[in-house]
Design an enzyme around this catalytic site. Structure first.
Site, PDB file in Angstrom:
ATOM      1  N   ASP A   1      -6.699   4.507  -4.995  1.00  0.00           N
ATOM      2  CA  ASP A   1      -7.424   4.353  -3.727  1.00  0.00           C
ATOM      3  C   ASP A   1      -8.070   5.724  -3.510  1.00  0.00           C
ATOM      4  O   ASP A   1      -8.218   6.498  -4.473  1.00  0.00           O
ATOM      5  CB  ASP A   1      -6.464   3.959  -2.596  1.00  0.00           C
ATOM      6  CG  ASP A   1      -7.183   3.395  -1.373  1.00  0.00           C
ATOM      7  OD1 ASP A   1      -7.502   2.206  -1.366  1.00  0.00           O
ATOM      8  OD2 ASP A   1      -7.458   4.161  -0.420  1.00  0.00           O
TER       9      ASP A   1
ATOM     10  N   LYS B   1       0.869  -1.191   0.000  1.00  0.00           N
ATOM     11  CA  LYS B   1       0.000   0.000   0.000  1.00  0.00           C
ATOM     12  C   LYS B   1       0.894   1.226   0.000  1.00  0.00           C
ATOM     13  O   LYS B   1       2.027   1.170   0.468  1.00  0.00           O
ATOM     14  CB  LYS B   1      -0.871   0.009   1.262  1.00  0.00           C
ATOM     15  CG  LYS B   1      -2.065   0.924   1.178  1.00  0.00           C
ATOM     16  CD  LYS B   1      -3.248   0.218   0.572  1.00  0.00           C
ATOM     17  CE  LYS B   1      -4.411   1.126   0.326  1.00  0.00           C
ATOM     18  NZ  LYS B   1      -5.578   0.382  -0.173  1.00  0.00           N
TER      19      LYS B   1
HETATM   20  N1  GLU Z   1      -7.234   0.361  -3.456  1.00  0.00           N
HETATM   21  C1  GLU Z   1      -7.943  -0.832  -3.809  1.00  0.00           C
HETATM   22  C2  GLU Z   1      -8.009  -1.764  -2.608  1.00  0.00           C
HETATM   23  O1  GLU Z   1      -8.040  -1.300  -1.489  1.00  0.00           O
HETATM   24  C3  GLU Z   1      -7.400  -1.469  -5.077  1.00  0.00           C
HETATM   25  C4  GLU Z   1      -5.982  -1.946  -5.026  1.00  0.00           C
HETATM   26  C5  GLU Z   1      -5.416  -2.438  -6.338  1.00  0.00           C
HETATM   27  O2  GLU Z   1      -6.157  -2.533  -7.310  1.00  0.00           O
HETATM   28  O3  GLU Z   1      -4.224  -2.741  -6.365  1.00  0.00           O
HETATM   29  O4  GLU Z   1      -8.075  -2.956  -2.690  1.00  0.00           O
END
Ligand code: GLU
Length: 446
Positions: A166, A126
């Site tokens: 996100d 993340k």
């Molecule tokens: N931000 C999204 C999540 O919390 C997508 C993450 C992604 O596609 O890598 O899962």
């Protein structure tokens, strides 16, 4: 919790006492996994928890950029590469004033298990920044994204670490980030997901998180021979996740009556349909981060500084942000006979709220299971990029459906295996943990 989880949590709390959100997310997983640790001593013998709670690496960096007045601004950027035992580090970038290292670690830890539940080859990571996109011009957003990528490009790669969007990061930001990566590295690779459809994106990626959440709700309702049709639905947030949920609920014959923002919530008893759904996109792009404009435009009630959980409904979808539904909200929902609570945002319910809901009779499913459709579709985007091919919308939707059903069934079966039938929090934590822990054991010291 058992003695092992307690000791690792105590060690973590002593080491990182200021990382409250991170410790909360670890405690939430640890609460469920004691029975698995007790029945498989290999996990403790190999110190799997100690290995899991310390990210592979935590990168933090300075992001200097120029605003429209020519002044230099400085923000902090993060990328936490948590675990790649199941695939390249994968998870979104969050641009929001509330971002700290603790928040990113908290979301990154969740992401490991969420990604594991999809059954796909995805590790967990993340990132983000405390940059606040609210009120920023397009030019300022581009300046910031380019500066952010100047550093991030050293750490990511199509088979090492693949960020996505996100909160505060949508197709526009991914575009500026991707463009800068391409210039720096002279390469066109699937190094980010959530790209525009004409330059490497996948059909349905913008809708995937929301659609997946509703597909999960459908699976929950099937257990009691019911469906979405005719159901009254409350939704919080008005961003990408909420938008996908609203579109799919409408398609399946349900009625969404609320949306919310940091300023309060709107109640639209007629249902959020047609041009009102399109208006959600306008609201988001306006960058103002207020939902009151919806109430003004469509002449519905606006409740300042309140949350939508007091409105009676059959299904509640919290789709805004972490800790947006507390114990009082949970009590209000149960009192109003809600049937299902399906988490759209990451960790939207406080620990107290969660404990209360787990003991109630409602069907309650956690984000790490229900909102995995977004990251699953990101994996489809990576697969399409790796083969330089495009799948049709129908193919992506079919695969998304399959993944959501697989996650549901896995959580349900795991809950039954441990005599906790229908406890999806337990099922998700244990099924996700087992896949990651077993991969660590198979691959040796991680
Ligand atoms: N931000 C999204 C999540 O919390 C997508 C993450 C992604 O596609 O890598 O899962």
């Amino acid at each position: 919790m058992n003695a092992y989880t307690k000791s690792v949590l105590a060690m973590l709390t002593e080491k990182y006492p200021w990382e409250k959100e991170y410790i909360q997310s670890v405690a939430e997983v640890f609460k469920s996994i004691a029975p698995v640790l007790d029945s498989n001593p290999e996990y403790q013998n190999n110190r799997i928890l100690e290995q899991l709670v310390e990210p592979d690496r935590t990168i933090s960096f300075r992001v200097p950029w120029k605003d429209d007045q020519g002044r230099i601004q400085v923000n902090t950027g993060y990328r936490v590469e948590f675990s790649n035992v199941l695939g390249p580090y994968k998870g979104g970038l969050r641009f929001h004033a509330s971002v700290t290292q603790s928040i990113i670690k908290c979301l990154g830890f969740e992401q490991i298990f969420k990604n594991a539940l999809t059954g796909l080859l995805l590790g967990g990571g993340k990132g983000g920044s405390d940059f606040n996109p609210r009120g920023k011009s397009d030019n300022e957003i581009m300046n910031f994204c380019q500066s952010f990528m100047l550093e991030l490009s050293r750490h990511i790669g199509a088979s090492t670490d693949v960020p996505a969007g996100d909160i505060g990061v949508g197709t526009r930001e991914i575009g500026y980030l991707f463009g800068m990566y391409r210039r720096i590295t002279k390469s066109f690779k699937g190094v980010l997901t959530g790209k525009g459809i004409t330059w490497g994106g996948s059909y349905l990626r913008p809708e995937a998180t929301g659609y997946g959440i509703v597909y999960f709700a459908e699976e929950l309702l099937k257990n009691v021979e019911d469906d979405i049709e005719g159901k009254t639905v409350t939704v919080s947030g008005f961003g990408n996740v909420a938008w996908g949920v609203v579109k799919k609920v409408n398609e399946l014959g349900g009625k969404v009556v609320t949306l919310s923002g940091p300023d309060g919530f709107i109640h639209d008893p007629e249902g959020i349909t047609g041009e009102k759904v399109d208006y959600m996109l306008k609201l988001r792009l306006s960058g103002n981060d207020v939902v009151k404009d919806y109430a003004d435009k469509f002449n519905v009630d606006f409740y300042k500084d309140q949350r939508p959980w007091v409105i009676p409904c059959d299904i509640a979808f919290p789709c805004a942000t972490q800790n947006e539904l507390d114990l009082d909200d949970a009590k209000a929902l149960v009192k109003n006979n809600v049937k299902c609570l399906v988490e759209g945002a990451n960790l939207p319910v406080t620990l107290e709220g969660m404990e209360f809901l787990e003991k109630s009779d409602i069907m309650y499913a956690p984000a790490k299971a229900c909102n995995a459709g977004g990251v699953a579709c990101s994996c489809f985007e990576m697969a399409q990029n790796a083969t330089f091919m495009n799948w049709t919308e129908e193919e992506v939707d079919n695969r998304l459906h399959q993944v959501m059903k697989h996650i549901h069934d896995q959580c349900y079966e795991t809950s039954c295996e441990f005599n906790k039938k229908g406890n999806y929090i337990f099922g998700a934590n244990v099924a996700g943990f087992r896949r990651v822990a077993d991969a660590i054991l198979d691959q040796g010291l991680s």
